[in-house]
Design an enzyme around this catalytic site. Structure first.
Site, PDB file in Angstrom:
ATOM      1  N   HIS A 249       0.982   4.906   7.232  1.00  0.00           N
ATOM      2  CA  HIS A 249       1.127   5.241   5.810  1.00  0.00           C
ATOM      3  C   HIS A 249       1.509   6.711   5.632  1.00  0.00           C
ATOM      4  CE1 HIS A 249      -1.476   1.645   5.705  1.00  0.00           C
ATOM      5  NE2 HIS A 249      -0.875   1.397   4.542  1.00  0.00           N
TER       6      HIS A 249
ATOM      7  N   ASP B 221      -2.385   7.828   7.972  1.00  0.00           N
ATOM      8  CA  ASP B 221      -2.701   7.239   9.268  1.00  0.00           C
ATOM      9  C   ASP B 221      -1.366   6.913   9.919  1.00  0.00           C
ATOM     10  OD1 ASP B 221      -1.810   4.720   8.249  1.00  0.00           O
ATOM     11  OD2 ASP B 221      -3.821   4.333   7.454  1.00  0.00           O
TER      12      ASP B 221
ATOM     13  N   SER C 290       0.814  -1.221   0.000  1.00  0.00           N
ATOM     14  CA  SER C 290       0.000   0.000   0.000  1.00  0.00           C
ATOM     15  C   SER C 290       0.845   1.267   0.000  1.00  0.00           C
ATOM     16  CB  SER C 290      -0.932   0.001   1.220  1.00  0.00           C
ATOM     17  OG  SER C 290      -0.185  -0.153   2.411  1.00  0.00           O
TER      18      SER C 290
END
Length: 655
Positions: free
Chosen positions: A369, A366, A71
């Site tokens: 990330h 967050d 991600s």
């Protein structure tokens, strides 16, 4: 180029004066000795400055690298770019899916992302792994998978460093015995991994309580889609029982699960018929998975009755090209438990460069990330570097760095050197001085300062592109002194030698990177010794280049002086007689001050009554006296008459 001349006049007869080109050097000048000629200069600088590597990852060629990620490199993530640790440009180079990892795709635990990782590139960058960590809590006959992850990542990095292309093979051809059926396990959330697959055998306790031995086959392909497979990474999984009684509750034989190649040779597995049990007191088996590097072909799996763990997937590598591997530390932010398998795997794999954070992971999107420190460490992936190493990356052209760059390293990497050991070259105002060069017996123009220097130093010049421009082969067309072409010809061989030296250094280091030894420190010590020797050799060559450079420019400037003297003689005609190199006698009654201004000051506006045939304005662009050596005074549009200045005139009359 600008000139500053001091003309000194001495009386030889009552009506005659002697004018000579005179040196103009003071204590602010430093002397630089060269082969064939010397220079005085107002400034000096080191031939190269020391460079400092930038921390983080970079690549040698933007068109030949590929990344594998999750991600944090996934451009399709809904929170991109805040969720990413790389730029959009770099994200395009990654094969990524949020929630994925190479190991998740290898084993396929239930409920996890299953992504088909594949791609080609000489340099491979891996920024993944965090999605299989203690936080993932994957429990399938074992709770802690860190040691398996370490072994898996190490094999991935090793094979990737020897391949141009790699791909997950997510469906191997197989043959399963009739008595075995795909099963699930209570200890795997009433499911099981996709690789290995669990096959079980129903047993009739009253008739055949032990069941039959399982014999299965799987084939590793030579090609998967468009990807060639010369070597496969296969997980050889089996159960570990603490005792025979734990496995054999029905009074049957010992446990075994073994993989054989086509010749019948054992290549992996466990056989408790010949190997002892652990002897521990547990009553539940643990699954262990070893990583095997296997060639394409047909393999057989034999296992004791009731259970069969069957390889269903592999990673395939073409083994066509060696290249760098970069592994980026993949950890969670606060509140989630991580492991350091990626770090340990890379550090124990020759040719793998590890990118590590110095601070905890603090995300922007967050907690997990968009970390600013990691963004800075990976920002170099947007650029091309001349050198990449464990110490960082360098894109400057200097061949020297202050600190030794830790291996592995690739590209044209600088060598460690002390600043004071780098030779200095002249810069700023340059004046050639005398020298002898027996190899210059018939110069194409007469050279002042070689064996017959007049009164000393003759000429001051400003090198427009800086003296380093000559060494690096870049300078403006205008200006005096040596031309780009002559400098390139003079230093071509030595320049090639330096490139060969750098290349051979890197080849030697890369070979050492590839070596596997039980004494890693001995290898590092040997590498350091080789680099120190290379650095000393390169510094020695630079010393030779410096001397040749000084001599080359000195000779070129002296040739320019001959052009200047020739112009003065030609402009004077019969009005001045050259009595020695750089000295003329003029009859003051015939050639008055305006005449002398024209001859010696190149005064384009002064009247010249004693030379009526000539115009009072001179265009040096069309002046035939300047047709000659390209190494002479390069009088061009950029250098006009106004650039010529007489700094002082002294007239002395003798009786």
């Amino acid at each position: 180029m600008f000139f500053s001349l001091l003309l000194m006049l001495g009386l030889t007869e009552a009506e005659k004066i002697k004018i000579c080109l005179q040196k103009q050097v003071n204590s602010s000048f430093s002397l630089h000795n060269g082969f064939g000629g010397n220079l005085y200069a107002t400034e000096e600088k080191r031939m190269f400055e020391l460079v400092k590597p930038k921390a983080g990852a970079s690549v040698l060629n933007q068109s030949t690298w590929i990344g594998f990620g999750d991600s944090r490199t996934d451009k399709s993530n809904s929170a991109f770019p805040r969720s990413a640790d790389v730029s959009a440009k770099t994200a395009d180079k990654f094969r990524s899916l949020s929630g994925g990892s190479l190991m998740l795709s290898m084993f396929g635990p239930p409920g996890k992302v299953d992504y088909l990782y594949q791609g080609c590139g000489k340099h491979k960058v891996f920024y993944e792994g965090v999605n299989w960590s203690p936080h993932a809590a994957i429990n399938c006959y074992r709770k802690n998978w860190t040691d398996i992850k370490l072994n898996f990542q190490k094999n991935i990095y090793e094979l990737a460093s020897q391949s141009h292309c790699m791909s997950l093979v997510n469906a191997l051809d197989k043959t399963i015995p009739l008595q075995a059926t795909a099963g699930v396990a209570k200890n795997c959330n009433n499911s099981f991994l996709k690789n290995p697959a669990l096959y079980t055998q129903e047993v009739n306790p009253s008739v055949e309580k032990c069941g039959k031995e399982n014999l299965a086959f799987f084939t590793l392909p030579t090609q998967f889609g468009t990807y060639e497979c010369k070597l496969h990474l296969v997980a050889s999984c089996y159960f570990i029982y603490d005792s025979k009684e734990v496995y054999n509750k029905r009074g049957c034989d010992n446990y075994f699960q073994v993989i054989y190649d086509s010749s019948g040779k054992v290549v992996g597995g466990l056989d408790n018929r010949v190997s002892p049990y652990t002897g521990n007191s547990g009553d539940t088996p643990t699954m262990q998975c070893d990583m095997l590097q296997l060639k394409p072909g047909r393999y057989s799996v034999r296992s004791s009755p009731r259970f069969l763990l069957m390889p269903e997937r592999s990673y395939c590598f073409d083994m066509k090209e060696k290249g760098p591997v970069t592994a980026v530390q993949s950890i969670w932010g606060k509140g989630r438990e991580s492991d350091h398998a990626v770090d340990q795997a890379c550090l124990s794999t020759p040719g793998c460069m590890l990118i590590q954070k110095q601070k905890p992971y603090i995300g922007e999107a967050d907690d997990h990330h968009g970390d600013q420190e990691m963004r800075e460490l990976l920002s170099g992936l947007d650029y091309e570097a001349r050198c990449i190493s464990q110490s960082g990356w360098v894109n400057e052209t200097s061949p020297f760095t202050e600190e030794y760059l830790l291996p592995p390293k690739f590209g044209r990497c600088p060598l460690a050197a002390k600043e004071e050991s780098i030779p200095k070259i002249p810069d700023g105002l340059l004046i050639p001085t005398s020298g002898t060069d027996t190899t210059v017996t018939k110069p194409k123009s007469r050279i002042f300062g070689i064996d017959d220097l007049i009164i000393g130093l003759l000429f001051v010049a400003i090198v427009e592109a800086g003296i380093g421009g000559y060494l690096l082969g870049s300078r403006k067309v205008s200006g005096g002194g040596v031309t780009k072409e002559s400098a390139e010809k003079g230093f071509e061989k030595i320049g090639n030698d330096i490139q060969i030296l750098r290349s051979s250094t890197n080849i030697a280091i890369e070979k050492l990177n590839d070596r596997i030894s039980h004494d890693e420190q001995a290898i590092r010590d040997l590498t350091l010794e080789i680099e120190n020797a290379r650095s000393e050799a390169l510094l020695g060559e630079l010393g030779i280049i410096r001397a040749l450079l000084v001599g080359n420019i000195s000779i070129g400037l002296q040739e320019s002086l001959w052009e200047l003297a020739s112009e003065i003689t030609n402009r004077a005609g019969d009005l001045a007689v050259e009595v020695s190199p750089g000295c003329w006698v003029i009859d003051n009654n015939i050639c008055d001050q305006s005449c002398q201004n024209f001859i010696f000051k190149f005064n384009e506006t002064a009247p010249v009554p004693t030379i009526p045939p000539l115009d009072t304005k001179i265009d040096l662009q069309s002046d035939p006296f300047y047709w000659g050596s390209s190494l002479g005074l390069a009088i061009t549009a950029a250098i006009s008459l106004a650039a010529l200045v007489i700094s002082g005139i002294a007239i002395c009359r003798t009786k």
